[in-house]
Design a protein around this motif. Structure first.
Motif: not given
Ligand code: SF4
Length: 487
Positions: A360-367, A369-377, A436-446
């Motif tokens: 998976e590329t960065r954009s795959d991973a971000e997709r 995380l974006d979906l997860a954030r959207d579900l939270m929102a 690792m940053r992607l993994c931790s940023d999810i907690y801040k973003s929602f």
């Protein structure tokens, strides 16, 4: 026989999420997950008349030196330790120290790592037996009988004979789960264990099956222990819940089956909870996939009526190609639709996202995380947790990683590095730090104003307030864990 079931405290980077957890992490704020199958083993051995000592230095937050003092004082005939990949080397050192205290103590090691690589622990430590497969209760009972001269050694045991390592063949999962007694929760100190998100006390664990009826995900370490699925009867689980409510006043339960059984079993369970009035007395949560929920209209309403509160589910990727590749056998739209339907039925959804796939590329991973954030929102998920993909030995992903040279370091000399404090797998266009940053940023973003407002408006009682406070503490703990890793 005097038998000690031991989880010695481990000196590492926090509290080790060792047992029952299908992935390993060191946590700064502990959930202490109940080792249900080991607790069942302790119960079975005790009922057979053995003197069983349950020692959990992790859940009791004891210093690591305490374990050796306890072993020295108890001097068990048999010491049983459950291990996982990132801590197996620590366990080898502990076992060797036990042998210095008293060489007559026989030590058994079990868990998914040693099931995958049984000879390794016999070669690299003074352990006496490696027990493979996940039926610790049935296998230990049979092994203890064999050591007492009552029968031959059961399948799945590795041991030394002179200078050689012998074994009794491939383990079998043939025990009847309904034949097991209910777990002795006093002997096994069930009060010590809980999840951070629990809402009510007393909180206890159950296990309907071993372990997952889908059981094919290429990264899942528990498929190593349970290559085939077995389930208890609905009445057996309902009887146990009734006993927990009546005898122990239990008000909340988490069933830690890899996936709670679906289909007619689930409908029968829901109806049984309602008919017995248990739905009025206990909140019930579990791990669950959503694909079948989407296909069964009305089931979620029935579950809500039956007392279901929370469902933990995986959003391993928002990329269908990845879900197919890890053999999750689910559609992305079924996950999102399942979240929507479940949340609309009044159930809380806790999603686990995964980043760091070697394809998976960065954009795959971000997709993802974006979906997860959207579900939270949208309020379709109540909580998120993020993990890094780890290829544990014994899984198809580990084999694939070896074949493709995906592992960032020497695969078999570096087990301590499989502890999710860094990626194990190479990624196409991300550095380990970025993963690792992607993994931790999810907690801040929602944690948006809307999210905070929703949490506050859900507070209806002191228990709710306590729950929200603990949730906030847990999220901050996760952010701290990842920040600590990166510093
Ligand atoms: S759905 Fe997959 S990851 Fe979850 S318990 Fe089953 S096999 Fe493991």
């Amino acid at each position: 026989m005097k038998i000690m079931i031991g989880y010695p405290a481990l000196q590492g980077k926090g509290s080790p999420m060792l047992t029952q957890n299908r992935q390993f992490q060191w946590m700064s704020i502990g959930s202490y997950i109940y080792p249900l199958v080991m607790a069942s083993a302790a119960t079975v051995l005790s009922k057979k008349g053995h003197d069983v000592i349950w020692y959990d230095g992790i859940a009791e937050q004891l210093p690591s030196s305490h374990f050796f003092k306890e072993v020295d004082s108890v001097r068990p005939d048999l010491l049983v330790i459950e291990t996982k990949t990132p801590v197996v080397k620590l366990h080898w050192t502990i076992i060797d120290h036990i042998k210095e205290i008293d060489p007559a103590i026989k030590v058994v090691l079990l868990g998914d790592h040693v099931t995958a690589l049984p000879e390794e622990s016999l070669e690299r430590s003074k352990v006496d037996f490696v027990l493979t497969g996940g039926d610790y209760d049935f296998s230990l009972m049979a092994m203890v009988d064999a050591l007492s001269g009552l029968r031959a050694m059961p399948p799945g045991i590795y041991y030394r004979k002179a200078d050689d390592i012998e074994n009794t063949g491939r383990f079998r999962l043939s025990g009847d789960l309904d034949a097991l007694p209910f777990i002795d929760r006093q002997l096994t100190k069930a009060h010590l264990y809980f999840e951070k998100w629990k809402k009510r006390q007393p909180f206890r664990y159950t296990m309907a099956g071993r372990d997952c009826q889908w059981g094919k995900c290429s990264f899942c370490s528990w498929t190593t222990l349970y290559p085939r699925f077995r389930v208890r009867s609905v009445d057996s689980l309902l009887d146990e819940i009734e006993m927990l409510v009546q005898d122990f006043g239990v008000r909340e339960i988490f069933d830690d089956t890899g996936n709670f059984p679906a289909g007619s079993w689930l409908r029968k369970f829901c109806n049984g909870m309602i008919e017995r009035g248990l739905n009025e007395q206990v909140l019930f949560s579990c791990n669950m996939r959503f694909d079948f929920l989407v296909k069964e209209p009305g089931l979620l309403d029935l579950m809500k009526k039956a007392g279901f509160r929370k469902m933990k589910s995986g959003l391993e990727s928002a990329n269908q190609a990845t879900l197919d590749r890890i053999r999750k056998n689910i559609l992305v739209e079924h996950i999102t639709e399942g979240c929507r339907l479940a949340s609309e039925a009044g159930l809380d959804i806790q999603l686990t996202v995964m980043v760091g796939y070697p394809w998976e590329t960065r954009s795959d991973a971000e997709r993802t995380l974006d979906l997860a954030r959207d579900l939270m929102a949208k309020g379709h998920a109540e909580m998120l947790q993020s993990t890094v993909v780890v290829p544990y030995p014994g899984t198809p992903l580990f084999k694939e990683a070896i074949e493709n040279n995906w592992i960032r370091f020497s695969p078999v000399d570096s087990w301590e590095r499989y502890d999710m404090t860094e990626p194990v797998l190479k990624t196409p266009d991300m550095s380990p730090e970025e993963v690792m940053r992607l993994c931790s940023d999810i907690y801040k973003s929602f944690i948006t104003p809307r999210f905070v407002l929703r949490q506050l408006t859900n507070i209806r009682s002191l228990e709710d307030l306590d729950y929200v406070m603990r949730g906030a503490k847990a999220v901050l703990g996760h952010i701290f864990d990842f920040a600590r890793i990166r510093s």
